[in-house]
Design a protein around this motif. Structure first.
Motif, PDB file in Angstrom:
ATOM      1  N   VAL A   1      38.225  36.901  42.206  1.00  0.00           N
ATOM      2  CA  VAL A   1      38.857  35.684  42.713  1.00  0.00           C
ATOM      3  C   VAL A   1      39.897  36.047  43.767  1.00  0.00           C
ATOM      4  O   VAL A   1      39.990  35.426  44.823  1.00  0.00           O
ATOM      5  CB  VAL A   1      39.520  34.897  41.565  1.00  0.00           C
ATOM      6  CG1 VAL A   1      40.286  33.726  42.110  1.00  0.00           C
ATOM      7  CG2 VAL A   1      38.470  34.420  40.576  1.00  0.00           C
ATOM      8  N   LYS A   2      40.644  37.088  43.459  1.00  0.00           N
ATOM      9  CA  LYS A   2      41.686  37.508  44.407  1.00  0.00           C
ATOM     10  C   LYS A   2      41.056  37.940  45.718  1.00  0.00           C
ATOM     11  O   LYS A   2      41.564  37.641  46.806  1.00  0.00           O
ATOM     12  CB  LYS A   2      42.470  38.656  43.780  1.00  0.00           C
ATOM     13  CG  LYS A   2      43.706  39.049  44.575  1.00  0.00           C
ATOM     14  CD  LYS A   2      44.557  40.008  43.755  1.00  0.00           C
ATOM     15  CE  LYS A   2      45.465  40.796  44.691  1.00  0.00           C
ATOM     16  NZ  LYS A   2      46.148  41.880  43.984  1.00  0.00           N
ATOM     17  N   GLU A   3      39.969  38.661  45.628  1.00  0.00           N
ATOM     18  CA  GLU A   3      39.258  39.105  46.832  1.00  0.00           C
ATOM     19  C   GLU A   3      38.822  37.902  47.652  1.00  0.00           C
ATOM     20  O   GLU A   3      38.909  37.905  48.876  1.00  0.00           O
ATOM     21  CB  GLU A   3      38.046  39.934  46.407  1.00  0.00           C
ATOM     22  CG  GLU A   3      37.086  40.259  47.525  1.00  0.00           C
ATOM     23  CD  GLU A   3      37.369  41.603  48.177  1.00  0.00           C
ATOM     24  OE1 GLU A   3      38.014  42.434  47.525  1.00  0.00           O
ATOM     25  OE2 GLU A   3      36.938  41.795  49.322  1.00  0.00           O
ATOM     26  N   PHE A   4      38.341  36.887  46.966  1.00  0.00           N
ATOM     27  CA  PHE A   4      37.920  35.679  47.661  1.00  0.00           C
ATOM     28  C   PHE A   4      39.105  35.058  48.394  1.00  0.00           C
ATOM     29  O   PHE A   4      39.026  34.712  49.574  1.00  0.00           O
ATOM     30  CB  PHE A   4      37.327  34.692  46.653  1.00  0.00           C
ATOM     31  CG  PHE A   4      37.021  33.345  47.242  1.00  0.00           C
ATOM     32  CD1 PHE A   4      37.772  32.232  46.919  1.00  0.00           C
ATOM     33  CD2 PHE A   4      35.974  33.201  48.141  1.00  0.00           C
ATOM     34  CE1 PHE A   4      37.494  30.998  47.466  1.00  0.00           C
ATOM     35  CE2 PHE A   4      35.688  31.963  48.703  1.00  0.00           C
ATOM     36  CZ  PHE A   4      36.446  30.860  48.363  1.00  0.00           C
ATOM     37  N   LEU A   5      40.221  34.938  47.679  1.00  0.00           N
ATOM     38  CA  LEU A   5      41.384  34.284  48.281  1.00  0.00           C
ATOM     39  C   LEU A   5      41.924  35.091  49.460  1.00  0.00           C
ATOM     40  O   LEU A   5      42.256  34.552  50.494  1.00  0.00           O
ATOM     41  CB  LEU A   5      42.480  34.110  47.223  1.00  0.00           C
ATOM     42  CG  LEU A   5      42.147  33.141  46.092  1.00  0.00           C
ATOM     43  CD1 LEU A   5      43.233  33.146  45.039  1.00  0.00           C
ATOM     44  CD2 LEU A   5      41.957  31.739  46.639  1.00  0.00           C
TER      45      LEU A   5
ATOM     46  N   ASP B   1      50.541  35.625  47.241  1.00  0.00           N
ATOM     47  CA  ASP B   1      50.004  34.298  46.945  1.00  0.00           C
ATOM     48  C   ASP B   1      48.667  34.404  46.242  1.00  0.00           C
ATOM     49  O   ASP B   1      48.410  33.698  45.256  1.00  0.00           O
ATOM     50  CB  ASP B   1      49.840  33.504  48.252  1.00  0.00           C
ATOM     51  CG  ASP B   1      51.170  33.296  48.948  1.00  0.00           C
ATOM     52  OD1 ASP B   1      51.183  33.194  50.192  1.00  0.00           O
ATOM     53  OD2 ASP B   1      52.205  33.239  48.227  1.00  0.00           O
ATOM     54  N   ALA B   2      47.822  35.276  46.761  1.00  0.00           N
ATOM     55  CA  ALA B   2      46.496  35.431  46.164  1.00  0.00           C
ATOM     56  C   ALA B   2      46.618  35.863  44.718  1.00  0.00           C
ATOM     57  O   ALA B   2      45.904  35.363  43.842  1.00  0.00           O
ATOM     58  CB  ALA B   2      45.688  36.444  46.966  1.00  0.00           C
ATOM     59  N   GLU B   3      47.517  36.784  44.470  1.00  0.00           N
ATOM     60  CA  GLU B   3      47.708  37.287  43.107  1.00  0.00           C
ATOM     61  C   GLU B   3      48.080  36.151  42.168  1.00  0.00           C
ATOM     62  O   GLU B   3      47.508  35.976  41.095  1.00  0.00           O
ATOM     63  CB  GLU B   3      48.805  38.353  43.133  1.00  0.00           C
ATOM     64  CG  GLU B   3      49.159  38.936  41.788  1.00  0.00           C
ATOM     65  CD  GLU B   3      48.047  39.745  41.170  1.00  0.00           C
ATOM     66  OE1 GLU B   3      47.368  40.481  41.912  1.00  0.00           O
ATOM     67  OE2 GLU B   3      47.837  39.622  39.947  1.00  0.00           O
ATOM     68  N   ARG B   4      49.051  35.360  42.607  1.00  0.00           N
ATOM     69  CA  ARG B   4      49.545  34.278  41.758  1.00  0.00           C
ATOM     70  C   ARG B   4      48.439  33.271  41.474  1.00  0.00           C
ATOM     71  O   ARG B   4      48.207  32.866  40.344  1.00  0.00           O
ATOM     72  CB  ARG B   4      50.711  33.600  42.452  1.00  0.00           C
ATOM     73  CG  ARG B   4      51.729  33.006  41.491  1.00  0.00           C
ATOM     74  CD  ARG B   4      52.883  32.356  42.223  1.00  0.00           C
ATOM     75  NE  ARG B   4      53.069  32.809  43.596  1.00  0.00           N
ATOM     76  CZ  ARG B   4      52.918  32.055  44.673  1.00  0.00           C
ATOM     77  NH1 ARG B   4      52.564  30.790  44.541  1.00  0.00           N
ATOM     78  NH2 ARG B   4      53.109  32.535  45.890  1.00  0.00           N
TER      79      ARG B   4
ATOM     80  N   ILE C   1      43.409  30.389  38.704  1.00  0.00           N
ATOM     81  CA  ILE C   1      42.002  30.014  38.877  1.00  0.00           C
ATOM     82  C   ILE C   1      41.091  30.699  37.878  1.00  0.00           C
ATOM     83  O   ILE C   1      40.171  30.092  37.335  1.00  0.00           O
ATOM     84  CB  ILE C   1      41.530  30.373  40.308  1.00  0.00           C
ATOM     85  CG1 ILE C   1      42.293  29.562  41.328  1.00  0.00           C
ATOM     86  CG2 ILE C   1      40.040  30.137  40.440  1.00  0.00           C
ATOM     87  CD1 ILE C   1      41.948  29.906  42.744  1.00  0.00           C
ATOM     88  N   GLU C   2      41.362  31.981  37.595  1.00  0.00           N
ATOM     89  CA  GLU C   2      40.392  32.745  36.807  1.00  0.00           C
ATOM     90  C   GLU C   2      40.159  32.133  35.440  1.00  0.00           C
ATOM     91  O   GLU C   2      39.105  32.322  34.843  1.00  0.00           O
ATOM     92  CB  GLU C   2      40.854  34.195  36.675  1.00  0.00           C
ATOM     93  CG  GLU C   2      42.144  34.347  35.885  1.00  0.00           C
ATOM     94  CD  GLU C   2      42.612  35.792  35.802  1.00  0.00           C
ATOM     95  OE1 GLU C   2      41.808  36.673  36.139  1.00  0.00           O
ATOM     96  OE2 GLU C   2      43.761  36.023  35.405  1.00  0.00           O
ATOM     97  N   HIS C   3      41.147  31.421  34.922  1.00  0.00           N
ATOM     98  CA  HIS C   3      40.959  30.830  33.597  1.00  0.00           C
ATOM     99  C   HIS C   3      40.275  29.486  33.665  1.00  0.00           C
ATOM    100  O   HIS C   3      39.784  28.976  32.656  1.00  0.00           O
ATOM    101  CB  HIS C   3      42.310  30.646  32.909  1.00  0.00           C
ATOM    102  CG  HIS C   3      42.991  31.956  32.668  1.00  0.00           C
ATOM    103  ND1 HIS C   3      42.524  32.874  31.773  1.00  0.00           N
ATOM    104  CD2 HIS C   3      44.085  32.497  33.236  1.00  0.00           C
ATOM    105  CE1 HIS C   3      43.326  33.930  31.782  1.00  0.00           C
ATOM    106  NE2 HIS C   3      44.270  33.739  32.659  1.00  0.00           N
ATOM    107  N   ALA C   4      40.297  28.884  34.848  1.00  0.00           N
ATOM    108  CA  ALA C   4      39.853  27.493  34.926  1.00  0.00           C
ATOM    109  C   ALA C   4      38.373  27.356  35.189  1.00  0.00           C
ATOM    110  O   ALA C   4      37.815  26.285  35.030  1.00  0.00           O
ATOM    111  CB  ALA C   4      40.649  26.780  36.017  1.00  0.00           C
ATOM    112  N   ILE C   5      37.727  28.420  35.651  1.00  0.00           N
ATOM    113  CA  ILE C   5      36.325  28.224  36.034  1.00  0.00           C
ATOM    114  C   ILE C   5      35.388  28.851  35.007  1.00  0.00           C
ATOM    115  O   ILE C   5      35.720  29.792  34.314  1.00  0.00           O
ATOM    116  CB  ILE C   5      36.027  28.813  37.424  1.00  0.00           C
ATOM    117  CG1 ILE C   5      36.342  30.304  37.477  1.00  0.00           C
ATOM    118  CG2 ILE C   5      36.842  28.083  38.466  1.00  0.00           C
ATOM    119  CD1 ILE C   5      36.068  30.890  38.833  1.00  0.00           C
TER     120      ILE C   5
END
Lengths: 677, 263
Positions: free
Chosen positions: B86-90, B100-103, B108-112
């Motif tokens: 996810v971070k790579e995507f952001l 920002d990406a880290e935060r 996001i990772e828990h929501a999808i």
């Protein structure tokens, strides 16, 4: 009348990893019957030697140390080209028995060439100490070639190598070594390709090698393939199609697949033939030494101490010997002057030739000492650690970790410093370091600084001189970055570097190495320096009858001609003349000024005269220019020798000249603007 | 949020991830380290650990370090991989800054759902293959999602293939969370993938840095760069900029038999 027997020649290619002891094997085999040259057009050295045994003449070519036959570095390209372009009777592959996995990677590729081969399993004593038992016979059977255990540093196994090499050379045709088997999928595809392409080349093994390398993308192999196939360039389409097909199957690109295949083969080989009686990751002596030498806090201080020692030894010991030599040369000159009748001949011999030869020979002590130390550092394995410690700072300047030592030596004398760039592995790193090293203010320039600083900045002399040194270093750093971006913009070659286990260097190896360097310097650089010395003498002595180096000599005319050029920098023709002479040797600048101002040895008088002719500002400009403008002739000769190219030598000269001019101009003009004088 | 047996709560996942990250960086995960990492109090950590232990995901004795079980390690790895994907995507695709990406990745990772994440992963790889600046067609991407290969004639026919490897039974995630350049001395593991192009990659592989090879990080140079690793029985040094291309999987200690010889 006895009939002279024609000895049969066997061409042996000596191949192996760096640090595998290959050089020691070469030295043991050839002793003093070796000579060093350059591979044409490049800075990589080529060593050849001969051995005679039982009516055979072994012509041994020591190829550069390489990790693989792929074209990822100049050394590897040279080795690969040599093996496929030249006629080689037998390959002797030196393998480090204490480091088998990686060493065998090259071996698997060499086997694919289909040339007769002997593996010299070197440093078996080290392997034993590490608790490894290698079953040599099984090893040989697995590989399909003869394996000779050796301990080159003790000279063991060397004769055996020659015997086995001869056997291999003689029956290479009848019994080609067995090739590594790749994954069955790959083998199938290779067979299909071979059939489809109808290749005509030396042996079946070589065809296979061409196919594998072409699939991997090796351009030389691909070119060969096109030549050997009736389909010509369309053969490459087939190759690429096979490559894509294989990549689809394996889900990875072909280089990785083949590399893994090779390591898989090696793994199998080692499982069968090596018994480990001690745990693999036991801490070795090397590890423990490195804990100190590469310590987070102690590492760099230790390194700096070693560097200081190197510097001191090279230039203190070297200089004492230098003084004897200089005295000797002077005595020789005096004796010749007495012997010969006064006239042009005497002047030529004494001031031209003897002084010229003296100018060459005088560098020898420094070179000998420095290269003994460098040889010690390299052969023991410490050099790699030095590069490891320094790389971050050097890399920030566009250089390599190993650039540190040549640059440091430059503070003593640029000539051995330039020669020391030999330790750098890639051409770009070497060239860049060579271009930047002359900016390290050498000791010959010091008299100039002392004279001018003493005359114009009596209270702050030391500070001024220090600022010059610092300025030189800054310029070097900026030049490094600039040149890296503009000239050597090709992506920097990888730093990926082995840290070899520590070893005790052999005296024989060190002696041979130092001898090589010194004789190379004498022959290659020496002739150039001598020629230049004579030319400079001629410029100073003609037209006949003038005082040597005075304003009425040719140099004087040259100086006067240069006057308009140096005017914008605030300098006059006398300064120009002195600078021209400085191109010969920086030490001469001061004495030339003495002649020009007719004060000769009288320093007081000279200082006074200079104060009339220069201002503090122009004095500073003069010092800066002598820091930068041109390396002395001996350095130029060394540069020519190390770069093996006139193009780069001229570039180095042009670069420093233009840099000096720009800096001098800038400082003078800015100084005037600031109201300084 | 999933609460049923076998599913982990978001909070538990965060803890597992924190423990895993600690182990990746410094091999030691004590209660106070975890507390600092997650910015919570030590009692909170103790409570969470107890919960995780009851699920068989960690092992912990009072006053000792927290260790992941095999199960816990698997979960943690998956979570960490998700996070980095996810971070790579952001960062890589959307261009966010690292902090920002880290935060946001944490959120996001828990929501999808896993399936959604899988598609996101594939998209990230797809974009990677474009090399950052090539135009691409979404249709090509959809085709790839469905069929697992690129359509004939597309711009990607020439690029190196994905590291799917299902043909030979490997079930490795396509993006690992760790690069060789991130590791500290003492870290041990296995090379997963060597990316990059040209001389660096070739040189790395020639020196034995190939997928599935065991390695150990020995030290970092005093000035912070380069690093030294032990691999295939010898010591190799490389710059961090080169080590960046090497994706690895860590062997977190106590689950790998140190004396098992991969030869």
């Amino acid at each position: 009348m006895a009939r002279r027997q024609q000895a049969r020649e066997i061409v042996v290619a000596l191949v192996g990893n760096p640090n595998s002891g290959k050089t020691t094997v070469f030295n043991e085999l050839t002793g003093s019957h070796q000579h060093v040259g350059n591979w044409p057009g490049v800075t990589v050295e080529c060593k050849e030697g001969t051995v005679r045994r039982d009516g055979y003449v072994f012509r041994i070519v020591d190829l550069p140390g390489i990790y693989s036959l792929s074209p990822s570095s100049q050394e590897q390209i040279i080795a690969r080209d040599f093996l496929i372009e030249n006629h080689v009777d037998v390959i002797v592959n030196v393998v480090d028995a204490a480091n088998l996995e990686r060493n065998l990677y090259l071996t698997t590729q060499l086997l694919e060439l289909g040339i007769g081969m002997v593996v010299a399993l070197n440093m078996v004593d080290m392997a034993e100490k590490l608790g490894w038992k290698i079953d040599t016979d099984k090893f040989a059977a697995f590989l399909g070639v003869e394996v000779v255990p050796t301990c080159a540093s003790r000279g063991e196994g060397i004769e055996d190598i020659l015997v086995k090499a001869r056997q291999a050379a003689e029956c290479a045709v009848c019994d080609p070594p067995r090739s590594t088997r790749h994954h069955p999928e790959i083998e199938t595809e290779l067979a299909k390709l071979a059939e489809r392409l109808q290749l005509k080349a030396g042996s079946a093994a070589f065809v296979r090698w061409m196919l594998i390398k072409s699939i991997e993308g090796d351009s030389a192999a691909r070119k060969r393939l096109v030549d050997c196939s009736p389909h010509g360039i369309r053969a490459l389409d087939e190759v690429d199609r096979t490559r894509k097909h294989l990549e689809q199957i394996f889900g990875d690109d072909i280089e990785a697949v083949i590399a893994n295949g090779r390591y898989g083969f090696i793994g199998g080989l080692l499982r069968e033939t090596v018994k480990y009686t001690q745990p693999i990751n036991k801490r070795t002596v090397t590890d423990r030494i490195d804990d100190i030498l590469l310590h987070r806090v102690l590492g760099i201080p230790i390194f700096l101490v070693l560097m200081w020692l190197t510097f001191k030894l090279t230039f203190d010991v070297g200089d004492t010997a230098k003084q004897w030599l200089e005295a000797g040369v002077a005595a020789l000159g005096a004796w010749a002057a007495e012997l010969l009748p006064k006239g042009p001949l005497a002047s030529l011999v004494v001031d031209g030739i003897i002084a010229g030869v003296g100018g060459v020979v005088v560098f020898l002590p420094n070179i000998i000492v420095l290269f003994t130390i460098i040889s010690l550092l390299e052969d023991s394995g410490y050099m790699a650690r030095a590069a490891f410690l320094m790389d971050r700072s050097m890399h920030a300047l566009g250089l390599h970790g190993k650039s540190f030592i040549p640059m440091l030596m430059g503070f003593g004398c640029n000539v051995p410093a330039v020669m020391a760039t030999r330790t750098l592995e890639t051409r770009e790193d070497r060239l860049l370091t060579i271009l930047v090293t002359p900016l390290m203010s050498c000791s010959a320039r010091l008299p100039i600084y002392v004279l001018f600083a003493g005359a114009f900045f009596p209270t702050r002399g030391a500070l001024v001189i220090l600022s010059l040194y610092v300025f030189g270093v800054l310029l070097a750093a900026i030049s490094g970055k600039l040149l890296r971006k503009l000239v050597f913009s090709k992506a920097a070659s990888p730093f990926v570097m082995e840290l070899p286990p520590y070893r005790l260097p052999t005296l024989k190896g060190m002696a041979i190495h130092v001898w090589e360097r010194s004789s190379l310097f004498l022959t290659k650089a020496g002739t150039l320096i001598l020629a230049a010395a004579i030319i400079i003498w001629a410029l100073g002595a003609l037209p006949w009858g003038v005082e040597l180096g005075s304003e009425h000599s040719l140099v004087g005319y040259v100086g006067r001609a240069l006057q308009p050029l140096v005017r914008p920098l605030g300098l006059d023709w006398k300064a120009a003349v002195a600078l021209v002479f400085g191109a010969g040797a920086k030490e001469i600048v001061v004495s030339t000024l003495g002649v020009l101002y007719s004060t000769h040895e009288n320093t007081e008088g000279l200082s006074a005269a200079l104060r009339q002719a220069f201002t503090p500002l122009t004095a500073f400009v003069f010092m800066v220019i002598s820091l930068i403008y041109i390396p002395c002739v001996a350095t130029i000769a060394a540069i020519r020798r190390e770069t093996n190219s006139w193009r780069w030598t001229i570039f180095a000269i042009a670069y420093s000249l233009s840099l000096a001019y720009t800096m001098g101009l800038a400082i003078y003009r800015i100084g005037l603007l600031l109201g300084l004088k | 949020m999933p609460e049923s047996e076998g599913e982990l709560t978001r909070s538990m996942e965060d803890y597992l991830e924190a423990i895993y990250n600690l182990k990746v960086r410094s091999q030691v995960a004590r209660v106070k380290d975890i507390a600092r990492e997650m910015k919570v109090t030590m009692p909170s950590v103790t409570g969470a650990i107890r919960l995780l232990a009851s699920r068989g995901l960690v092992k912990h004795q009072p006053y000792e370090t927290v260790e992941l079980t095999d199960d816990g390690l698997n979960h943690a790895r998956n979570i960490a991989h998700r996070h980095s994907a996810v971070k790579e995507f952001l960062m890589g695709t959307l261009g966010l800054k690292e902090e920002d990406a880290e935060r946001e990745a944490c959120g996001i990772e828990h929501a999808i759902k896993p399936e959604t994440l899988e598609k996101l992963l594939k998209f990230v790889e797809f974009v990677r293959h474009c090399g950052g600046n090539q135009p691409f067609r979404l249709d090509d991407f959809r085709y790839y999602l469905e069929h697992g290969t690129y359509p004939a004639g597309s711009a990607f026919e020439k690029s190196p293939p994905h590291r799917n490897r299902h043909r030979f039974g490997y079930e490795k995630p396509t993006i690992t969370s760790t690069r060789l350049s991130d590791l500290e001395p003492g870290a041990k593991g296995r090379i997963a993938f060597v990316s990059g192009v040209g001389p660096v990659r070739q040189r790395l592989m020639e020196m034995g840095v190939t997928p599935d090879t065991l390695f150990e990080v020995v030290r970092v140079a005093p000035l912070g760069d380069p690093i030294e690793i032990k691999i295939r029985g010898y010591n190799l040094s490389l710059r961090k900029s080169e080590a960046q291309h090497v994706e690895v999987e860590l062997q977190v200690p106590a689950w790998q038999d140190d004396n098992k010889q991969e030869k």
